[in-house]
Design a protein around this motif. Structure first.
Motif, PDB file in Angstrom:
ATOM      1  N   ALA A 142      20.753  -3.077  -3.321  1.00 39.76           N
ATOM      2  CA  ALA A 142      19.676  -2.269  -2.925  1.00 39.76           C
ATOM      3  C   ALA A 142      20.673  -0.907  -2.348  1.00 39.76           C
ATOM      4  O   ALA A 142      20.073   0.137  -2.846  1.00 39.76           O
ATOM      5  N   GLY A 143      21.657  -1.026  -1.747  1.00 38.32           N
ATOM      6  CA  GLY A 143      22.438  -0.170  -1.172  1.00 38.32           C
ATOM      7  C   GLY A 143      23.043   0.891  -2.190  1.00 38.32           C
ATOM      8  O   GLY A 143      23.154   2.125  -2.103  1.00 38.32           O
ATOM      9  N   SER A 144      23.547   0.202  -3.284  1.00 38.74           N
ATOM     10  CA  SER A 144      24.210   0.811  -4.357  1.00 38.74           C
ATOM     11  C   SER A 144      23.029   1.579  -5.502  1.00 38.74           C
ATOM     12  O   SER A 144      23.676   2.262  -6.311  1.00 38.74           O
ATOM     13  N   GLY A 145      21.867   1.464  -5.151  1.00 33.32           N
ATOM     14  CA  GLY A 145      20.843   2.009  -5.977  1.00 33.32           C
ATOM     15  C   GLY A 145      20.494   1.326  -7.075  1.00 33.32           C
ATOM     16  O   GLY A 145      19.691   1.684  -7.979  1.00 33.32           O
ATOM     17  N   ASN A 146      20.777   0.038  -7.018  1.00 34.50           N
ATOM     18  CA  ASN A 146      20.153  -1.017  -8.093  1.00 34.50           C
ATOM     19  C   ASN A 146      18.757  -1.221  -8.149  1.00 34.50           C
ATOM     20  O   ASN A 146      18.452  -1.650  -6.809  1.00 34.50           O
ATOM     21  N   ALA A 147      17.931  -0.796  -8.809  1.00 30.53           N
ATOM     22  CA  ALA A 147      16.418  -0.914  -8.590  1.00 30.53           C
ATOM     23  C   ALA A 147      15.922  -2.106  -8.517  1.00 30.53           C
ATOM     24  O   ALA A 147      14.852  -2.269  -7.634  1.00 30.53           O
ATOM     25  N   ALA A 150      16.512  -3.118  -4.936  1.00 30.82           N
ATOM     26  CA  ALA A 150      15.660  -2.372  -4.076  1.00 30.82           C
ATOM     27  C   ALA A 150      14.296  -2.811  -4.160  1.00 30.82           C
ATOM     28  O   ALA A 150      13.545  -2.838  -3.132  1.00 30.82           O
ATOM     29  N   ILE A 295      24.169  -2.718   3.765  1.00 31.09           N
ATOM     30  CA  ILE A 295      23.415  -1.718   2.829  1.00 31.09           C
ATOM     31  C   ILE A 295      24.116  -0.232   2.953  1.00 31.09           C
ATOM     32  O   ILE A 295      24.472   0.220   1.844  1.00 31.09           O
ATOM     33  N   MET A 299      26.319   1.746   0.184  1.00 27.26           N
ATOM     34  CA  MET A 299      25.899   3.312  -0.107  1.00 27.26           C
ATOM     35  C   MET A 299      27.094   4.202  -0.110  1.00 27.26           C
ATOM     36  O   MET A 299      27.432   4.876  -0.978  1.00 27.26           O
ATOM     37  N   PHE A 308      26.007   6.881  -7.925  1.00 25.20           N
ATOM     38  CA  PHE A 308      24.476   7.239  -7.959  1.00 25.20           C
ATOM     39  C   PHE A 308      24.227   7.976  -9.383  1.00 25.20           C
ATOM     40  O   PHE A 308      22.860   8.041  -9.632  1.00 25.20           O
ATOM     41  N   ASP A 309      25.305   8.191 -10.184  1.00 26.80           N
ATOM     42  CA  ASP A 309      24.893   9.039 -11.140  1.00 26.80           C
ATOM     43  C   ASP A 309      24.489   7.951 -12.462  1.00 26.80           C
ATOM     44  O   ASP A 309      24.171   8.319 -13.513  1.00 26.80           O
ATOM     45  N   GLN A 310      24.959   6.579 -12.183  1.00 23.84           N
ATOM     46  CA  GLN A 310      24.481   5.810 -13.245  1.00 23.84           C
ATOM     47  C   GLN A 310      23.009   5.556 -13.613  1.00 23.84           C
ATOM     48  O   GLN A 310      22.277   5.823 -12.587  1.00 23.84           O
ATOM     49  N   ARG A 385      24.136  -3.407 -13.131  1.00 21.21           N
ATOM     50  CA  ARG A 385      25.532  -3.878 -12.612  1.00 21.21           C
ATOM     51  C   ARG A 385      25.216  -4.691 -11.483  1.00 21.21           C
ATOM     52  O   ARG A 385      25.421  -4.350 -10.333  1.00 21.21           O
TER      53      ARG A 385
ATOM     54  N   MET B   1      16.455   7.964 -15.313  1.00 20.45           N
ATOM     55  CA  MET B   1      16.316   8.340 -13.894  1.00 20.45           C
ATOM     56  C   MET B   1      17.595   7.479 -13.486  1.00 20.45           C
ATOM     57  O   MET B   1      17.980   6.417 -13.755  1.00 20.45           O
ATOM     58  N   SER B   2      18.510   8.470 -12.511  1.00 18.77           N
ATOM     59  CA  SER B   2      19.643   7.894 -12.164  1.00 18.77           C
ATOM     60  C   SER B   2      19.423   7.035 -10.898  1.00 18.77           C
ATOM     61  O   SER B   2      18.210   6.640 -10.276  1.00 18.77           O
ATOM     62  N   ARG B   3      20.352   6.444 -10.284  1.00 18.04           N
ATOM     63  CA  ARG B   3      20.413   5.653  -9.169  1.00 18.04           C
ATOM     64  C   ARG B   3      20.164   6.166  -7.767  1.00 18.04           C
ATOM     65  O   ARG B   3      19.571   5.705  -6.871  1.00 18.04           O
ATOM     66  N   ARG B   4      20.308   7.682  -7.788  1.00 19.84           N
ATOM     67  CA  ARG B   4      20.350   8.304  -6.455  1.00 19.84           C
ATOM     68  C   ARG B   4      18.722   8.201  -5.808  1.00 19.84           C
ATOM     69  O   ARG B   4      18.792   8.067  -4.522  1.00 19.84           O
ATOM     70  N   PRO B   5      17.541   8.334  -6.802  1.00 22.36           N
ATOM     71  CA  PRO B   5      16.382   8.189  -5.915  1.00 22.36           C
ATOM     72  C   PRO B   5      16.307   6.873  -5.304  1.00 22.36           C
ATOM     73  O   PRO B   5      15.457   6.899  -4.383  1.00 22.36           O
ATOM     74  N   VAL B   6      16.783   5.847  -6.041  1.00 22.06           N
ATOM     75  CA  VAL B   6      16.504   4.464  -5.626  1.00 22.06           C
ATOM     76  C   VAL B   6      17.453   4.319  -4.079  1.00 22.06           C
ATOM     77  O   VAL B   6      16.927   3.884  -3.282  1.00 22.06           O
ATOM     78  N   ALA B   7      18.413   4.739  -4.263  1.00 30.56           N
ATOM     79  CA  ALA B   7      19.315   4.619  -2.993  1.00 30.56           C
ATOM     80  C   ALA B   7      18.660   5.642  -1.868  1.00 30.56           C
ATOM     81  O   ALA B   7      18.610   4.964  -0.679  1.00 30.56           O
ATOM     82  N   ILE B   8      18.075   6.703  -2.306  1.00 27.49           N
ATOM     83  CA  ILE B   8      17.395   7.628  -1.251  1.00 27.49           C
ATOM     84  C   ILE B   8      16.162   6.810  -0.575  1.00 27.49           C
ATOM     85  O   ILE B   8      16.061   6.612   0.596  1.00 27.49           O
ATOM     86  N   VAL B  10      15.918   3.537  -0.805  1.00 23.85           N
ATOM     87  CA  VAL B  10      16.282   2.461   0.277  1.00 23.85           C
ATOM     88  C   VAL B  10      16.688   2.955   1.664  1.00 23.85           C
ATOM     89  O   VAL B  10      16.399   2.461   2.817  1.00 23.85           O
ATOM     90  N   LEU B  14      14.971   2.043   5.438  1.00 21.51           N
ATOM     91  CA  LEU B  14      15.891   1.566   6.360  1.00 21.51           C
ATOM     92  C   LEU B  14      15.685   2.635   7.822  1.00 21.51           C
ATOM     93  O   LEU B  14      15.401   1.875   8.738  1.00 21.51           O
TER      94      LEU B  14
END
Lengths: 389, 56
Positions: A142-147, A150, A295, A299, A308-310, A385, B1-8, B10, B14
């Motif tokens: 979740a912290g690394s942006g894996n949907a 999350a 988390i 991040m 986060f660009d992935q 990932r 879509m990139s991972r950035r909005p997902v991390a934001i 999360v 939090l």
């Protein structure tokens, strides 16, 4: 090259963030620790720092639980599992004698074996392979942006809250007395039995592998060492071992309370120690602080590496539904099992609890089934990932 | 879509949990905090752990 391997390669070859941004990330981490220390107390600041360390090591060195178990099941690659066993063994060398000699200040992750405990671990093994995220792995993902991570995380918390609510009923189905090896054999004897069993499992895993897969990569040696040091620090600072699930259930309990729920109907949540946790700040709760740290640490690493660009995984609807259901099951089953891969497997075994070993066996059998289910639920082939978690 | 909005998302989740917690929990009091290190403190551990039984 598999999609998971391709993503690993992407990660290691990706450019890092600029120097200014990296300095800002370091300052943000230190500032968060100092803020908690000032507002809540030094112990809580230290525990947030330990959690950040866990998150940085887990994400930074790609040390995990679900992924290595999958690698062992599918490809007979034992390196990740052996690294876990090494970390557990190092912690045990310190923790078991320390808990026996300071029983008034330190507690182990000691819990009873029972029908629900075994079933819970089995279901957890299935669910963690479906989303490729265990207790710590879901936080890191979740912290690394894996949907997928999350999506699973809030349902993990809800499941943990519900599982704790029903824990009394489930343990009533049949539970043996709690057995701590340090109590049965003494500190040295309990430690010796633990280390021999860990070595046996490692030898079996290594002998079953092809010769080219028997080497443990340097990053896993490093990660095992760092994780062990952090787990020992968790025990020494908090007085209790590293855990994940309690904190997540507590977050949902807080939410339920805010919505007007009455927790007095639950034997677990109405117990004095848990009522106190619900009424006090999360910044004074051990597992909440380390969870937040994990988390945030993931991040920081993902931002440092420009991870986060992935792209987010493109999955069919059935996979997202499976992620929600698996999240609920992860939380619910880990409460019945008295912990997840962290609280039961890692901390249970490293503090000499028999239930940790039973958890390991039941969850591994569940993982074999979970690996097959994951393929049928539309997760395979997606750029997710999560294989190292 | 990139991972950035997902991390934001999360991170916002939090922060939302912490904000809600601040509103419903007892105020923080660093002067009533336990010793920085449990080992050697003489204080018993809280016991709020995954391995905790249903009742205590």
């Amino acid at each position: 090259m598999t999609s998971l391997a391709a993503n690993s390669a992407m990660q290691t070859s990706a450019p890092r963030a600029g120097l200014g941004w990296r300095i800002a990330l370091v300052i943000a981490g230190i500032a968060a620790v100092l803020t908690v220390a000032v507002l809540a107390g030094a112990r809580y600041g230290l525990l947030l720092a330990v959690g950040l360390g866990f998150g940085i090591v887990l994400e930074g060195l790609r040390f995990g639980f679900a992924g290595p178990w999958r690698a062992l099941i599918l490809r007979r690659e034992p390196a990740g599992l052996v690294a876990q066993l090494i970390a557990i063994g190092v912690v045990a060398i310190v923790a078991i004698p320390l808990i026996e000699s300071h029983s008034g200040e330190l507690i182990g992750a000691h819990a009873p074996v029972g029908f629900a405990m075994i079933g819970g671990a089995f279901v957890f093994g299935i669910a963690m392979q479906i989303v490729l995220g265990c207790g710590s792995g879901t936080l890191v993902n979740a912290g690394s942006g894996n949907a997928v991570g999350a999506v699973a995380l809030p349902f993990f918390a809800i499941g943990s809250f519900a599982g704790a609510w029903h824990l009394d009923w489930w343990t009533g189905l049949g539970t043996a007395p709690t057995i701590a090896l340090g109590d049965v054999f003494g500190a040295n004897g309990g430690l010796a039995v633990t280390l021999v069993l860990l070595a046996l499992v490692a030898i079996i895993a290594l002998r079953g592998a092809a010769p080219e897969h028997r080497r443990i990569p340097r990053r896993l040696w490093l990660a095992a060492g760092f994780i062990a040091v952090l787990a020992i620090a968790n025990l020494v600072i908090a007085g209790q071992p590293w855990g994940v699930v309690y904190g997540l259930g507590l977050w949902a309990a807080k939410g339920a309370t805010a919505l007007g729920a009455d927790l007095s109907g639950s034997a677990f949540w109405s117990a004095p120690a848990n009522m106190e946790r619900v009424s006090q700040s999360l910044l004074t709760d051990v597992t909440s602080l380390t969870n937040i740290g994990i988390i945030a640490g993931a991040m920081l690493v993902a931002s440092w590496r420009r991870g986060f660009d992935q792209p987010v995984a493109r999955l069919p609807a059935v996979a997202w539904i499976a992620a929600i259901v698996a999240g609920l099951l992860l939380g619910y089953s880990s409460r019945l099992a008295f912990g997840c891969n962290v609280g039961a497997f890692f901390s249970g075994i490293s503090t000499g609890s028999l239930h940790g070993w039973v958890w390991f066996a039941a969850a591994f059998v569940g993982s074999i089934l979970g690996v097959k289910l994951r393929a049928r639920l539309g997760f395979e082939g997606a750029p997710n990932r999560g294989g190292h978690k | 879509m990139s991972r950035r909005p997902v991390a934001i998302a999360v991170a916002l989740l939090l922060l939302g949990i912490l904000a809600l917690d601040t509103g419903i929990s007892a105020p923080l009091n660093p002067f009533a905090a336990p010793s920085p290190i449990a080992l050697g403190s003489g204080q018993a551990a809280g016991g709020a752990h995954c391995a905790a039984p249903a009742t205590r």
